[in-house]
Design a protein around this motif. Sequence first.
Motif, short mmCIF file in Angstrom:
data_model
loop_
_atom_site.label_atom_id
_atom_site.label_comp_id
_atom_site.label_asym_id
_atom_site.label_seq_id
_atom_site.Cartn_x
_atom_site.Cartn_y
_atom_site.Cartn_z
N PHE A 223 6.79 -3.72 9.11
CA PHE A 223 7.24 -3.06 7.87
C PHE A 223 7.61 -1.62 8.22
CE2 PHE A 223 5.87 -0.17 4.41
CZ PHE A 223 6.82 -0.51 3.46
N PHE B 261 12.88 1.15 2.33
CA PHE B 261 12.05 0.50 3.34
C PHE B 261 12.73 -0.80 3.78
CE2 PHE B 261 10.48 -1.05 -0.74
CZ PHE B 261 10.42 -2.41 -0.55
N CYS C 252 6.27 2.70 10.95
CA CYS C 252 6.22 1.24 10.95
C CYS C 252 4.80 0.77 11.23
CB CYS C 252 7.19 0.66 12.00
SG CYS C 252 6.76 1.01 13.71
N GLU D 193 5.40 11.16 9.53
CA GLU D 193 6.46 10.79 8.60
C GLU D 193 6.88 12.04 7.83
OE1 GLU D 193 7.16 7.66 4.86
OE2 GLU D 193 5.19 7.95 5.76
N ARG E 207 8.89 2.01 6.61
CA ARG E 207 9.07 2.77 5.38
C ARG E 207 9.59 4.19 5.69
NH1 ARG E 207 3.37 3.60 5.94
NH2 ARG E 207 2.85 5.83 5.92
N THR F 48 10.44 8.00 10.21
CA THR F 48 9.93 6.84 9.48
C THR F 48 8.65 6.34 10.14
OG1 THR F 48 11.18 5.27 10.83
CG2 THR F 48 12.30 6.21 8.90
N THR G 15 1.97 -2.93 3.08
CA THR G 15 3.13 -2.06 2.99
C THR G 15 2.81 -0.67 2.49
OG1 THR G 15 3.55 -2.85 0.75
CG2 THR G 15 4.64 -4.01 2.55
N SER G 16 1.56 -0.36 2.23
CA SER G 16 1.21 0.96 1.71
C SER G 16 0.40 1.79 2.69
CB SER G 16 0.40 0.83 0.41
OG SER G 16 -0.80 0.09 0.65
#
Length: 296
Positions: free
Chosen positions: A36, A76, A105, A152, A38, A103, A112-113
């Motif tokens: 994932f 994302f 990952c 990030e 984001r 970003t 996903t959080s």
Amino acid sequence: MLVLVGFCICRGSQYSAVADDIREVASKDPAHRKLFVRGLAWETTSQDLREAFEQFGEIEEGAVIIDKATGKSRGFGFITFKHMDSAQRALKEPSKTIDGRITVCNLASVGTSGSGGTNDQAQRKLYIGGLSYETSNETLLNIFSKYGEIEEGAVAYDKNTNKSRGFAFVTYKTVEAARNAIDDPNKTIEGRHVIVKLAAEGQKEKAPQVSAPSQGPQAQPGYNVVNPNIPAYARPPPPGTILGFSPHTAVPAYSAAYAGIATMASQYTPQYAGAQYGIPAPQPGQNGTGGYYAPN
């Protein structure tokens, strides 16, 4: 499960055939290969995302997630490698710069959080407000990277106009780096004094204030006090009322005037006119002006 797979591969590395068998079995499960990602820029495409990760190994699938209603990126995406080893190489450095943004990952199966399962993100994520609308991601990251390694970070852009909103978020890898950024008194970027605080504090300040329901117009201080020295205001009579009389009550003055006119009209006869103004009374067969009229 992931820890167990890693342990088996490590122990099986003494026997290459065993390690290869473990990798092959583990790679059959997409949970060990799917990442994932984001923090993507709104303009980042699925092709851009795949190109950023193809250096780590062959990609089976990769796409930026698009909002169905607007057709725009949701910021994302997901990358699925063909082999688990490729995913592990990509995860050795979770932060990656894509289209000028840093970003993050992690394995999609983790969630996903989160960011690698750390629970101190609230102490590492900063809000930077008061930025010039011309400040770029590159300028932002260059300035704040002097306090520590950034996990990030990016300027916030409007989805519809793709223009800066005048603030940004930066997440450091350590709480110490975030604290150094907050404590530095020099907070000027491109000639503008900026605000740096924990993102959680900034979000609390932006929360909408819920006010009590209104009870009608509010009087200004002092205007709701009765002054005994001011006489009461007399309300005007209701519509249709004349001189204090109800709409159905005759007005005496008007009645008297009408009665006088009626009396004068009854007195105005040819005989009265002759006596008053010297006009001879009409003879039989004449009208009041001296002319003759035909008898009926």
